[in-house]
Design a protein around this motif. Structure first.
Motif, PDB file in Angstrom:
ATOM      1  N   LYS A   1     -10.785 -76.308   8.559  1.00 49.13           N
ATOM      2  CA  LYS A   1     -10.278 -75.634   9.763  1.00 49.13           C
ATOM      3  C   LYS A   1      -8.912 -75.018   9.494  1.00 49.13           C
ATOM      4  CE  LYS A   1      -8.983 -76.460  14.596  1.00 49.13           C
ATOM      5  NZ  LYS A   1      -8.890 -77.461  15.677  1.00 49.13           N
ATOM      6  N   GLN A   2      -8.065 -75.772   8.803  1.00 45.49           N
ATOM      7  CA  GLN A   2      -6.712 -75.304   8.526  1.00 45.49           C
ATOM      8  C   GLN A   2      -6.713 -74.032   7.687  1.00 45.49           C
ATOM      9  OE1 GLN A   2      -4.225 -78.304   6.710  1.00 45.49           O
ATOM     10  NE2 GLN A   2      -2.752 -76.796   5.944  1.00 45.49           N
ATOM     11  N   ILE A   3      -7.550 -74.011   6.664  1.00 46.89           N
ATOM     12  CA  ILE A   3      -7.521 -72.879   5.738  1.00 46.89           C
ATOM     13  C   ILE A   3      -8.343 -71.695   6.234  1.00 46.89           C
ATOM     14  CG2 ILE A   3      -9.494 -73.484   4.273  1.00 46.89           C
ATOM     15  CD1 ILE A   3      -7.671 -72.869   1.842  1.00 46.89           C
ATOM     16  N   SER A   4      -9.319 -71.959   7.109  1.00 44.91           N
ATOM     17  CA  SER A   4     -10.188 -70.876   7.585  1.00 44.91           C
ATOM     18  C   SER A   4      -9.707 -70.250   8.887  1.00 44.91           C
ATOM     19  CB  SER A   4     -11.618 -71.399   7.777  1.00 44.91           C
ATOM     20  OG  SER A   4     -11.676 -72.386   8.797  1.00 44.91           O
ATOM     21  N   SER A   5      -8.724 -70.864   9.505  1.00 43.77           N
ATOM     22  CA  SER A   5      -8.285 -70.392  10.832  1.00 43.77           C
ATOM     23  C   SER A   5      -7.602 -69.033  10.782  1.00 43.77           C
ATOM     24  CB  SER A   5      -7.344 -71.418  11.468  1.00 43.77           C
ATOM     25  OG  SER A   5      -6.192 -71.605  10.656  1.00 43.77           O
ATOM     26  N   THR A   6      -7.140 -68.641   9.613  1.00 44.41           N
ATOM     27  CA  THR A   6      -6.410 -67.368   9.507  1.00 44.41           C
ATOM     28  C   THR A   6      -7.301 -66.217   9.047  1.00 44.41           C
ATOM     29  OG1 THR A   6      -5.765 -67.899   7.231  1.00 44.41           O
ATOM     30  CG2 THR A   6      -4.261 -68.574   8.986  1.00 44.41           C
ATOM     31  N   LEU A   7      -8.590 -66.472   8.886  1.00 45.36           N
ATOM     32  CA  LEU A   7      -9.486 -65.443   8.357  1.00 45.36           C
ATOM     33  C   LEU A   7      -9.705 -64.316   9.357  1.00 45.36           C
ATOM     34  CD1 LEU A   7     -12.229 -67.597   6.598  1.00 45.36           C
ATOM     35  CD2 LEU A   7     -10.245 -66.474   5.563  1.00 45.36           C
ATOM     36  N   THR A   8     -10.001 -63.150   8.803  1.00 46.26           N
ATOM     37  CA  THR A   8     -10.307 -61.970   9.608  1.00 46.26           C
ATOM     38  C   THR A   8     -11.798 -61.678   9.536  1.00 46.26           C
ATOM     39  OG1 THR A   8      -8.121 -61.019   9.163  1.00 46.26           O
ATOM     40  CG2 THR A   8      -9.839 -59.503   9.930  1.00 46.26           C
TER      41      THR A   8
ATOM     42  N   GLN B   1     -18.340 -62.529  13.874  1.00 48.60           N
ATOM     43  CA  GLN B   1     -17.724 -63.676  14.544  1.00 48.60           C
ATOM     44  C   GLN B   1     -18.665 -64.318  15.556  1.00 48.60           C
ATOM     45  OE1 GLN B   1     -13.719 -62.889  15.750  1.00 48.60           O
ATOM     46  NE2 GLN B   1     -13.208 -65.063  15.634  1.00 48.60           N
TER      47      GLN B   1
ATOM     48  N   ASN C   1     -12.296 -60.566   5.599  1.00 49.07           N
ATOM     49  CA  ASN C   1     -12.164 -61.269   4.319  1.00 49.07           C
ATOM     50  C   ASN C   1     -13.454 -61.219   3.517  1.00 49.07           C
ATOM     51  OD1 ASN C   1     -10.012 -63.119   6.128  1.00 49.07           O
ATOM     52  ND2 ASN C   1      -9.404 -62.676   4.019  1.00 49.07           N
TER      53      ASN C   1
END
Length: 667
Positions: free
Chosen positions: A373-380, A418, A454
């Motif tokens: 969740k932490q690393i994927s939360s910034t994906l476009t 999304q 991404n």
């Protein structure tokens, strides 16, 4: 000579890999899981074609066609009576040794021996040197030992001749000067299922242009090996003593028990339970029983051979540590404790997790939903998933190309929106033999340029290929070379050997790296290949099983190759059958995973593309009718599409696990 068992080049190669294999080899009672198909082997490594190309650089030679040893020796010796002669497949025998030399050139009492290998060599690159500070580089040892063995046999059988020995290798510093060089050398099978190369057209030195094979003299290395110095640090026998030892044991058909090493994991002499039930022998088990006193029950215990990326296996095997149950974190990390400051599992964390689950007999999967969740939360969004199929052949197809230069002949591209909508956005495949890379990158650019979402790849291969195409474009006269290079720089990162440095704002994300950090399933047995990760994911995901147990392709945008396809199929034990095994094999009757083992692609990081690479080679190096090409073309498209769909499925499972956790937290 009739009935005599001689140590030949191929037998020596096997003995040097593992001396026990010399005993198991060619015995029907010991099943050999390696593909015994010389046609597929020829497609994989290009040795047949390179051998024929080498002969073109020595025109006028006479080939020894006789298979009978005595007849081959007789004809060779007759030809060697001539003052000057070039011979292909010349036969020599001394004591218990018999060889057929690829090319020999006799001039008076001088004889030059050329051993042809479909291996690349760059004489301008010091890092690629055959000799290093510790002696002969390990990756070059099999080749140097081979030609040294031949020089020894020829010198002892013909002491009247002064022998000079050469390796003839694909020169990566040279470029072809003619188009369609590969078309002069087509692989074919005859009625006896034997493989040969059909040489066609004008293959005179003038017609085939710039030589792309170099001749590397190894006399100094051979002389060094033929001294009385020990060949190995832990044994007193010299090279000559070793080959004598192998020859004597092979003659008497005596077993030589080799050491148990990490490479035993890939031993080809492992019989299946079904084969053992039929009374066939398991060479792998015999070795472990002989050396370590293993019982049948021991083979059921999780082995240290399967611990992912464990680099001290040989050291632990030497100390009688064979099972994962014997390992602790201290064993895995060594004397210096490792602390992980990044999200997800470190290498040792992942190894410890694997070992602990094997100790606990825990078959549940591990997923770090918080780290994900932490690393994927910034994906476009939308997310893009891409896969390339590539080749690197010794004989280039086009002018101005080097041996083993990367060829990108196919890609597949899935998009995940999304809202969960899946779209097979695009694909591209070129099997016509023209240099495809520049059109490949134009098509890929058109596919990915519609948004700023991404991009995911699986492993480093796609990044390496984009770097290779970047170099090729810089050397080209393509009108849009600068534009394409600039675009490549936006979605990739320069590799260590690149003279230009960059890291793109939309640099591809390695999904394999995320698998290593956030996911582990005991069902993969330590493997991170997407072909093993996908069925593990499917077997642990009720969500995916429900979704893909019915056709999902409602319109053509969801799949460009499948219609009404159901991906969930269960075996008789209720386990999901890998989708890869549901596809029709490109090569009938052959397990696709075994094709990966045949790969000789020196540039690739992965071997998962073995079937695709060999199918592409078949379409370039064999004479095929359009109706024969069509099913291969279709299979290539389906396999590549599944690779990117597999990445989407992995992502969907992770997203679903995250949703379930968050829902449970709210409750």
């Amino acid at each position: 000579m009739s009935g005599q068992r001689y140590l030949t080049k191929s037998k020596l190669k096997l003995a040097l890999e593992c001396p026990t294999k010399l005993f198991y080899n060619s015995k029907k009672e010991y099943p050999d899981k390696k593909i015994q198909d010389t046609f597929l082997e020829a497609l994989a490594n290009g040795g047949f074609q390179v051998g024929e190309l080498a002969k073109c650089y020595f025109p006028g030679g006479i080939k020894i066609d006789e298979l009978d040893y005595d007849k081959a020796l007789l004809k060779t010796n007759e030809l060697l009576l001539l003052d000057k002669v070039t011979i292909y497949e010349a036969a020599f025998c001394f004591d218990l040794f018999f060889i057929r030399a690829d090319i020999v050139v006799k001039d008076g009492n001088s004889l030059k021996l050329f051993e042809v290998k479909a291996k690349s060599y760059d004489p301008t690159n010091l890092k690629a040197s055959i000799l290093n500070a510790n002696g002969i580089s390990p990756k070059w040892q099999p080749y140097v030992y081979d030609v040294t063995f031949q020089k020894y046999v020829i010198s002892r059988s013909r002491p009247d001749l002064k022998v000079k020995a050469f390796l003839m290798l694909a020169d990566k510093s040279k470029k072809t000067s003619v188009d369609g060089l590969n078309q002069h050398f087509h692989i074919q099978k005859n009625r006896d299922n034997k493989v040969s190369v059909k040489v066609s057209g004008d293959v005179s030195p003038a017609a085939i242009g710039q030589e792309i094979l170099c001749r590397v003299n190894i006399d100094e290395l051979a002389d060094m090996l033929l001294k009385d110095d020990p060949l190995y640090n832990d044994d007193t026998k010299s090279f000559r003593e070793w080959i004598d030892f192998f020859a004597q044991k092979y003659k008497s058909d005596e077993r030589i028990q080799g050491k148990i090493r990490a490479y035993c994991k890939t031993c080809e002499f492992r019989a299946t339970p079904e084969q053992e039930a039929l009374g066939l022998k398991n060479g792998y088990k015999e070795c472990w029983k002989s050396v370590n006193g293993f019982t049948e029950e021991d083979f059921l215990k999780p082995s240290i051979l399967n611990v992912w990326d464990f680099r001290k296996k040989n050291e632990y095997l030497d100390n009688n540590i064979f099972f994962q149950s014997q390992l602790s974190r201290i064993d895995l990390e060594g004397q210096k404790p490792q602390f992980n400051t990044e999200p997800g599992l470190s290498r040792v964390d992942r190894q410890e997790l694997q070992v602990q689950k094997s100790k606990d007999k825990d078959l549940s999967n591990y997923f770090d939903d918080e780290g994900f969740k932490q690393i994927s939360s910034t994906l476009t969004y939308p997310l893009h998933f891409i896969d390339f199929e590539t080749s690197a052949v010794a004989i280039p197809f086009n002018a101005n190309r080097r041996p083993y230069e990367q060829i990108a002949f196919q890609f597949s591209h899935h998009v995940l929106h999304q809202d969960g909508t899946i779209e097979h956005k695009g694909q591209w495949l070129n099997t016509e033999g023209s240099f495809p890379n520049f059109e490949f990158i134009r098509k890929l650019k058109a596919d990915l340029d519609g948004d700023s979402g991404n991009i995911f790849r699986y492993a480093a291969h796609e990044n390496s290929i984009l770097n290779a195409i970047h170099r090729q474009l810089r050397e080209s006269s393509e009108p849009d070379a600068n534009e394409l290079c600039s675009w490549i720089e936006t979605i990739s990162k320069s590799t260590g050997d690149s003279t230009v440095k960059w890291e793109g704002t939309r640099n591809m994300i390695d999904l394999l790296d995320w698998v290593k950090k956030f996911y582990y399933s005991p069902l993969t047995n330590g493997s991170n290949s997407i072909k093993d990760i996908l069925p593990a994911i499917l077997n642990n995901s009720p969500f995916l099983q429900e979704k893909y147990s019915r056709p999902i392709y409602k319109d053509k945008n969801q799949s460009l190759n499948f219609s009404e396809k159901v991906w969930i199929d269960l075996d008789n034990q209720g386990k999901v059958i890998s989708p890869y095994k549901q596809l029709k094999s490109i090569f009938a009757g052959i397990d696709e995973s075994l094709l990966d083992d045949l790969l000789m692609d020196e540039e690739a990081e992965l071997s998962d593309g073995g079937a695709a690479m060999m199918a592409y080679a078949q379409m370039q190096f064999t004479e095929m009718k359009p109706e024969e090409r069509k099913p291969i073309h279709s299979s290539l498209l389906k396999y590549c599409e599944l690779d990117t769909l597999a990445m989407v499925m992995i992502w969907e499972d992770w997203q679903q696990q995250l949703k379930v956790r968050e829902a449970n937290v709210k409750l």
